[in-house]
Design a protein around this motif. Structure first.
Motif, short mmCIF file in Angstrom:
data_model
loop_
_atom_site.label_atom_id
_atom_site.label_comp_id
_atom_site.label_asym_id
_atom_site.label_seq_id
_atom_site.Cartn_x
_atom_site.Cartn_y
_atom_site.Cartn_z
N ASP A 116 -0.52 4.83 -24.64
CA ASP A 116 -0.02 6.20 -24.74
C ASP A 116 -0.47 7.04 -23.55
OD1 ASP A 116 -2.61 5.88 -25.60
OD2 ASP A 116 -2.53 7.49 -27.10
N VAL A 117 -1.71 6.83 -23.08
CA VAL A 117 -2.20 7.56 -21.90
C VAL A 117 -1.43 7.13 -20.65
CG1 VAL A 117 -4.21 8.01 -20.43
CG2 VAL A 117 -4.48 7.81 -22.92
N LEU A 118 -1.12 5.83 -20.57
CA LEU A 118 -0.36 5.32 -19.43
C LEU A 118 1.01 5.97 -19.35
CD1 LEU A 118 0.06 3.35 -17.07
CD2 LEU A 118 0.79 1.64 -18.74
N LYS A 119 1.68 6.09 -20.49
CA LYS A 119 3.01 6.71 -20.50
C LYS A 119 2.94 8.16 -20.01
CE LYS A 119 4.94 3.86 -24.21
NZ LYS A 119 5.45 3.84 -25.60
N GLN A 120 1.94 8.88 -20.46
CA GLN A 120 1.79 10.27 -20.05
C GLN A 120 1.51 10.37 -18.55
OE1 GLN A 120 -1.26 11.99 -22.52
NE2 GLN A 120 -0.16 11.59 -24.42
N GLU A 121 0.65 9.48 -18.05
CA GLU A 121 0.31 9.51 -16.63
C GLU A 121 1.51 9.13 -15.76
OE1 GLU A 121 -1.87 9.81 -13.07
OE2 GLU A 121 -2.18 10.61 -15.10
N VAL A 122 2.26 8.12 -16.19
CA VAL A 122 3.46 7.72 -15.43
C VAL A 122 4.48 8.86 -15.41
CG1 VAL A 122 5.43 6.15 -15.41
CG2 VAL A 122 3.15 5.26 -15.82
N SER A 123 4.68 9.50 -16.56
CA SER A 123 5.62 10.63 -16.62
C SER A 123 5.16 11.76 -15.70
CB SER A 123 5.72 11.14 -18.06
OG SER A 123 6.24 10.14 -18.92
N ARG A 124 3.86 12.02 -15.69
CA ARG A 124 3.34 13.09 -14.82
C ARG A 124 3.58 12.77 -13.35
NH1 ARG A 124 -0.68 14.23 -11.67
NH2 ARG A 124 -1.61 12.15 -11.90
N ARG A 125 3.33 11.52 -12.98
CA ARG A 125 3.52 11.14 -11.57
C ARG A 125 4.99 11.17 -11.18
NH1 ARG A 125 -0.70 6.35 -9.85
NH2 ARG A 125 -2.58 7.27 -10.76
N VAL A 126 5.83 10.71 -12.07
CA VAL A 126 7.26 10.68 -11.77
C VAL A 126 7.79 12.11 -11.59
CG1 VAL A 126 9.53 10.17 -12.75
CG2 VAL A 126 7.70 8.46 -12.86
N GLU A 127 7.40 12.99 -12.49
CA GLU A 127 7.89 14.37 -12.41
C GLU A 127 7.32 15.11 -11.20
OE1 GLU A 127 6.83 16.03 -16.15
OE2 GLU A 127 8.23 14.77 -17.29
N ALA A 128 6.17 14.65 -10.67
CA ALA A 128 5.58 15.28 -9.49
C ALA A 128 6.14 14.73 -8.19
CB ALA A 128 4.06 15.10 -9.52
N THR A 129 7.03 13.74 -8.28
CA THR A 129 7.62 13.15 -7.08
C THR A 129 8.52 14.16 -6.38
OG1 THR A 129 7.60 10.96 -8.14
CG2 THR A 129 9.02 11.24 -6.20
N PRO A 130 8.39 14.32 -5.06
CA PRO A 130 9.27 15.26 -4.34
C PRO A 130 10.74 14.91 -4.54
CG PRO A 130 7.45 14.57 -2.93
CD PRO A 130 7.37 13.73 -4.17
N GLY A 131 11.55 15.92 -4.85
CA GLY A 131 12.98 15.70 -5.06
C GLY A 131 13.35 15.22 -6.44
N TYR A 132 12.36 15.22 -7.36
CA TYR A 132 12.62 14.72 -8.72
C TYR A 132 13.74 15.51 -9.40
CZ TYR A 132 11.88 13.76 -13.68
OH TYR A 132 12.07 13.44 -15.01
N ALA A 133 13.75 16.83 -9.22
CA ALA A 133 14.75 17.68 -9.89
C ALA A 133 16.18 17.34 -9.46
CB ALA A 133 14.45 19.15 -9.62
N LYS A 134 16.34 16.80 -8.25
CA LYS A 134 17.68 16.51 -7.74
C LYS A 134 18.13 15.09 -8.07
CE LYS A 134 17.19 19.69 -3.82
NZ LYS A 134 17.23 19.82 -2.34
N MET A 135 17.22 14.30 -8.66
CA MET A 135 17.57 12.91 -8.99
C MET A 135 18.50 12.85 -10.20
SD MET A 135 13.93 10.89 -8.62
CE MET A 135 13.00 10.89 -7.12
N ASN A 136 19.40 11.85 -10.21
CA ASN A 136 20.20 11.62 -11.41
C ASN A 136 19.39 10.78 -12.40
OD1 ASN A 136 20.41 8.85 -10.63
ND2 ASN A 136 22.19 9.35 -9.34
N GLU A 137 19.94 10.54 -13.57
CA GLU A 137 19.20 9.84 -14.62
C GLU A 137 18.85 8.42 -14.22
OE1 GLU A 137 17.91 11.07 -17.38
OE2 GLU A 137 18.62 13.01 -16.67
N TYR A 138 19.75 7.76 -13.50
CA TYR A 138 19.48 6.39 -13.08
C TYR A 138 18.30 6.35 -12.12
CZ TYR A 138 19.93 1.95 -10.62
OH TYR A 138 19.66 0.73 -10.06
N GLU A 139 18.26 7.26 -11.16
CA GLU A 139 17.16 7.31 -10.19
C GLU A 139 15.83 7.63 -10.87
OE1 GLU A 139 19.49 8.78 -6.15
OE2 GLU A 139 18.88 10.26 -7.65
N LYS A 140 15.86 8.54 -11.85
CA LYS A 140 14.63 8.86 -12.58
C LYS A 140 14.12 7.65 -13.36
CE LYS A 140 15.72 13.79 -13.14
NZ LYS A 140 16.04 14.87 -14.11
N GLU A 141 15.04 6.96 -14.02
CA GLU A 141 14.65 5.78 -14.81
C GLU A 141 14.11 4.68 -13.91
OE1 GLU A 141 16.72 2.52 -17.83
OE2 GLU A 141 17.76 4.38 -17.35
#
Length: 535
Positions: free
Chosen positions: A55-80
């Motif tokens: 559960d901690v790993l999932k939270q940490e991965v989500s945090r890192r992914v959302e902190a990636t530059p350009g995350y807001a402009k990514m489509n769902e496939y790129e985010k996944e």
């Protein structure tokens, strides 16, 4: 006396030959497939992720992914894809074998290790018939296997193996699992969630059953109608709840049921027990349980289950609901746990055994055959690297039995070279030139090598079809080793033998600088002349 050698294979035909190109290509592919090199800081970060609870790993991965530059402009496939790559880094660290630290970088490989090498748990499960499913069929076992896979994956366990064993049994192997009891609890329950309505008599009073508790009637609505379930904290009290969303058809049934039962009680049951928990964390008794009162129709297709859940209970229930209910009950027949320390000890002993075995074979070949033996040893190194690269690419799960199969195949790879060398010596003794003797020796030995290896592959095939998981591991590694040994013996050894200058001599035959063979009698007479001159 000097005798002219027979016509030989020209250097031009050797350069045009495909074999050297194939050898170089296979070596490059093997090294790039088997080995990886990354900065030490990156490897340390991966290992830090791998050490986190799921559960901690999932939270940490989500945090890192959302902190990636350009995350807001990514489509769902790129985010996944980004989420998957970040999670894969943690899985890589889970199965990493570090070879060497090199000036701030780490050289490593990621061979897939089995339970006996890596440590973990193995469960033997049996599917049991029920009133609804009186017979265990292959279709039922398919359903059980799918649900077990989904539940195990939710634990964050990498390289899990779920395989059939007989008509009604499954073997579940979970390498590296940190909490075997959690796995047993999650696997062993059916996880059938049911919505039931309280039964009433003609006067509108609840019916009381023989056990002293209310009688509950089936409504046909179950957890199978859920689209998604998720555990979440409640506003106060430190308790958790399970929020859920129905599929379209389930939402329709739920709306009709709540519309019909306004002012009455609905019970929510998991595997026949109420979802409400008492102060001790256990389900309340059927005698005490009264369900929840329906105040108004719920038409939105969503709802929540509250029942004094702790965080672990809510998360566990949501995972089971998302994974689906087992079609039949299952029983844990056997449990085997291997500690990580024991697994590491097995790896060290296997590495020592493999190194000693290969070194002994290499020394033997040099002592008996000289320069050709050294060529056979170089081919053996190529064989080892290529075989391990194939193990990683397939991937093959390496167990102790699998390593035994690999070491056995090393001896079989050398057998092919010995056959070839002995046939070549026979050709030389019959007066053939060196290079012609080498080609003829390979040609004469090929039939014997091919027949022997085909017989070995047939035996491996029978073991794969009829053997248990341990025997299958042995058969797979042996079969791959036999196939690779055909390539290294027929191409690598053959091509490299042509690179040895004649003047160095091979198979007990000596040649002068012009390529003419020096007969043994001539060698002895020359030695006697030098001895007399010295006197």
């Amino acid at each position: 006396m000097l005798s002219p050698s027979k016509p030989q294979v020209s250097s031009g035909s050797f350069i045009k030959d495909w074999k050297p190109i194939a050898i170089i290509g296979v070596l490059i592919w093997s090294l790039t497939t088997l080995l990886q090199i990354e900065p030490e800081s990156v490897v340390n970060d991966w290992q830090k992720l791998a050490a986190m609870p799921p559960d901690v790993l999932k939270q940490e991965v989500s945090r890192r992914v959302e902190a990636t530059p350009g995350y807001a402009k990514m489509n769902e496939y790129e985010k996944e894809d980004l989420y998957k790559r970040t999670t894969d880094n943690a899985q890589t660290a889970n199965n990493m074998q570090i070879i060497k630290h090199l000036n701030g970088h780490v050289l490593f490989t990621t061979l897939k290790l089995g339970l006996d090498l890596r440590g973990g748990s193995q469960l033997l499960l049996q599917a049991l018939p029920s009133k609804l499913v009186p017979e265990i069929t292959p279709q039922v076992m398919n359903g059980v296997e799918t649900v077990i896979n989904n539940r195990i994956n939710s634990l964050g366990v990498s390289e899990t193996i779920v395989q059939r064993s007989g008509k009604d049994r499954l073997i579940v192997e979970m390498p590296g699992i940190k909490d075997p009891q959690q796995a047993k609890d999650r696997i062993g329950t059916t996880a059938l969630l049911e919505f039931k309505e309280m039964a009433y008599d003609e006067s509108g009073r609840p019916l009381i059953g023989p056990n002293g508790g209310p009688v509950w009637k089936d409504t046909g609505l179950t957890g199978a109608d859920f689209k998604h379930a998720q555990g979440s904290p409640m506003v106060s009290g430190g308790l958790w709840r399970v929020s859920f969303e129905f599929k379209p058809e389930g939402a329709k049934k739920f709306g009709q049921m709540t519309s019909r039962l306004v002012g009455r009680q609905i019970g929510i049951f998991l595997d026949g027990e109420p979802t409400d928990r008492g102060q001790d964390g256990r389900p309340v008794s059927l005698v005490e349980y009264r369900g929840v009162n329906v105040r108004e129709p719920i038409l939105g297709g969503t709802g929540e289950i509250t029942g004094n859940f702790s965080k672990d209970q809510a998360v566990d229930l949501s995972v089971k609901l998302n994974a689906g209910a087992l079609p039949v009950p299952i029983k844990i027949l056997e449990e085997r746990t291997v500690g990580a320390t024991l697994g590491q000890d097995s790896i060290q002993k296997s590495l020592v055994a493999g190194a000693v075995g290969i070194a002994a074979v290499m020394v033997f070949m040099i002592l008996i055959y000289g320069w050709p033996g050294l060529i056979a040893d170089i081919a053996l190194i190529l064989y080892t690297i290529t075989t391990l690269a194939i193990f990683k690419a397939v991937p093959v799960t390496l167990t102790l039995a699998g390593i035994a199969g690999f070491i056995l195949s090393v001896g079989m790879a050398v057998d092919a070279n010995i056959l070839i060398f002995e046939r070549t010596k026979e050709e030389l003794n019959n007066g053939k030139g060196l290079y012609v003797a080498i080609e003829n020796g390979f040609g004469r030995a090929f039939t014997s090598i091919f027949d022997s290896n085909v017989n070995s592959l047939i035996a491996c095939g029978v073991l794969m079809l009829c053997g248990t998981s341990i025997v299958k591991g042995f058969a797979v590694t042996l079969a791959i080793g036999v196939a690779v040994s055909m390539f290294t013996a027929i191409t690598a050894t053959r091509s490299m033998l042509h690179l040895i200058p004649k003047s160095m001599g091979m198979f007990g035959h000596k040649y002068d600088k012009k390529g003419h063979e020096i007969k043994k009698a001539q060698i002895f007479s020359g030695a006697e002349i030098k001895k007399e001159e010295a006197l």
